[in-house]
Design a protein around this motif. Structure first.
Motif, PDB file in Angstrom:
ATOM      1  N   GLU A  12      39.082  50.470 -32.311  1.00 12.75           N
ATOM      2  CA  GLU A  12      37.900  49.606 -32.387  1.00 12.75           C
ATOM      3  C   GLU A  12      36.632  50.372 -31.995  1.00 12.75           C
ATOM      4  OE1 GLU A  12      36.247  45.706 -30.121  1.00 12.75           O
ATOM      5  OE2 GLU A  12      38.365  45.649 -30.724  1.00 12.75           O
ATOM      6  N   LEU A  13      36.733  51.203 -30.992  1.00 12.83           N
ATOM      7  CA  LEU A  13      35.607  52.021 -30.558  1.00 12.83           C
ATOM      8  C   LEU A  13      35.154  52.964 -31.679  1.00 12.83           C
ATOM      9  CD1 LEU A  13      33.797  53.022 -28.152  1.00 12.83           C
ATOM     10  CD2 LEU A  13      35.598  54.706 -27.742  1.00 12.83           C
ATOM     11  N   VAL A  14      36.116  53.603 -32.341  1.00 10.92           N
ATOM     12  CA  VAL A  14      35.799  54.528 -33.435  1.00 10.92           C
ATOM     13  C   VAL A  14      35.197  53.766 -34.618  1.00 10.92           C
ATOM     14  CG1 VAL A  14      36.757  56.199 -35.075  1.00 10.92           C
ATOM     15  CG2 VAL A  14      37.573  56.169 -32.712  1.00 10.92           C
ATOM     16  N   GLU A  15      35.726  52.597 -34.917  1.00 13.87           N
ATOM     17  CA  GLU A  15      35.180  51.802 -36.026  1.00 13.87           C
ATOM     18  C   GLU A  15      33.734  51.377 -35.754  1.00 13.87           C
ATOM     19  OE1 GLU A  15      38.243  48.814 -36.315  1.00 13.87           O
ATOM     20  OE2 GLU A  15      39.238  49.885 -37.962  1.00 13.87           O
ATOM     21  N   ARG A  16      33.444  51.022 -34.508  1.00 12.80           N
ATOM     22  CA  ARG A  16      32.052  50.676 -34.148  1.00 12.80           C
ATOM     23  C   ARG A  16      31.145  51.886 -34.312  1.00 12.80           C
ATOM     24  NH1 ARG A  16      34.050  47.754 -29.446  1.00 12.80           N
ATOM     25  NH2 ARG A  16      33.378  49.544 -28.228  1.00 12.80           N
ATOM     26  N   ARG A  20      27.745  52.694 -36.928  1.00  5.67           N
ATOM     27  CA  ARG A  20      26.432  53.143 -36.456  1.00  5.67           C
ATOM     28  C   ARG A  20      26.023  54.504 -37.019  1.00  5.67           C
ATOM     29  NH1 ARG A  20      28.708  51.832 -31.399  1.00  5.67           N
ATOM     30  NH2 ARG A  20      28.652  54.027 -30.866  1.00  5.67           N
ATOM     31  N   SER A  21      26.964  55.268 -37.538  1.00  3.19           N
ATOM     32  CA  SER A  21      26.650  56.637 -37.955  1.00  3.19           C
ATOM     33  C   SER A  21      27.155  56.930 -39.361  1.00  3.19           C
ATOM     34  CB  SER A  21      27.282  57.632 -36.977  1.00  3.19           C
ATOM     35  OG  SER A  21      27.109  58.949 -37.444  1.00  3.19           O
ATOM     36  N   SER A  25      33.222  59.427 -40.364  1.00  2.00           N
ATOM     37  CA  SER A  25      34.162  58.771 -41.269  1.00  2.00           C
ATOM     38  C   SER A  25      35.484  58.554 -40.534  1.00  2.00           C
ATOM     39  CB  SER A  25      34.377  59.661 -42.496  1.00  2.00           C
ATOM     40  OG  SER A  25      35.407  59.154 -43.292  1.00  2.00           O
ATOM     41  N   TYR A  26      35.954  57.318 -40.510  1.00  2.00           N
ATOM     42  CA  TYR A  26      37.239  57.014 -39.878  1.00  2.00           C
ATOM     43  C   TYR A  26      38.258  56.756 -40.976  1.00  2.00           C
ATOM     44  CZ  TYR A  26      40.901  54.551 -37.372  1.00  2.00           C
ATOM     45  OH  TYR A  26      42.116  54.173 -36.874  1.00  2.00           O
ATOM     46  N   VAL A  27      39.345  57.552 -40.985  1.00  2.61           N
ATOM     47  CA  VAL A  27      40.339  57.426 -42.050  1.00  2.61           C
ATOM     48  C   VAL A  27      41.652  56.805 -41.577  1.00  2.61           C
ATOM     49  CG1 VAL A  27      39.358  59.297 -43.415  1.00  2.61           C
ATOM     50  CG2 VAL A  27      41.133  59.824 -41.727  1.00  2.61           C
TER      51      VAL A  27
END
Length: 146
Positions: A12-16, A20-21, A25-27
């Protein structure tokens, strides 16, 4: 740009952060890591513990330099210039290591191909998958026996 792979309690932290940026990219979970790793310039693996340091080994085999934690399991990588170490419990030191490494590669672009070759050579000569799997199985047997 930065790609974050994997799944776990920090998802969840990475998705947030991704929202914002535009440069992040979250895979999520990646079953076959080699195609993803080989398209990147650097792997960052700041684990606090590992049974077998598979992810840095995979990156090195793909010719990708690594920043990883100075934990016992990663000591095998002391022998290559393609790996930088940071404290597993100091996010500031990790950030400083990342910044210094990226700035160094930007200042001396000829160094990156040298590190890629060193990474690949180290993986071919020093990473022993049979030994790593044997250690992993010993740990799993101990867990099952408890």
């Amino acid at each position: 740009s930065l790609t974050v792979a994997g799944d776990g309690p920090l998802r969840e932290l990475v998705e947030r952060a991704q929202r914002r940026s535009a440069s992040l990219s979250y895979v999520g979970h990646v079953a076959e890591t080699a195609p993803l790793m080989s398209t990147h310039d650097l792997l960052i693996a700041p684990s606090r513990w590992e049974v077998s340091a598979l992810v840095p080994s995979e990156a090195l085999a793909c010719g990708v330099p690594v920043i990883t934690s100075s934990i016992p399991e990663n000591r095998i990588y002391d022998q290559t210039p393609a790996v930088e170490f940071c404290s597993p419990d100091d996010p500031g030191a990790l950030a400083k290591t990342i910044i210094n490494t990226v700035e160094d590669l930007q200042r001396f672009p000829e160094r990156h191909p040298q590190l890629r070759r060193a990474a690949r050579r180290f993986a071919e000569e020093a990473v022993d998958q049979v030994r790593s799997m044997t250690r992993l199985l010993v740990v799993l047997e101990r867990l099952v026996g408890q």
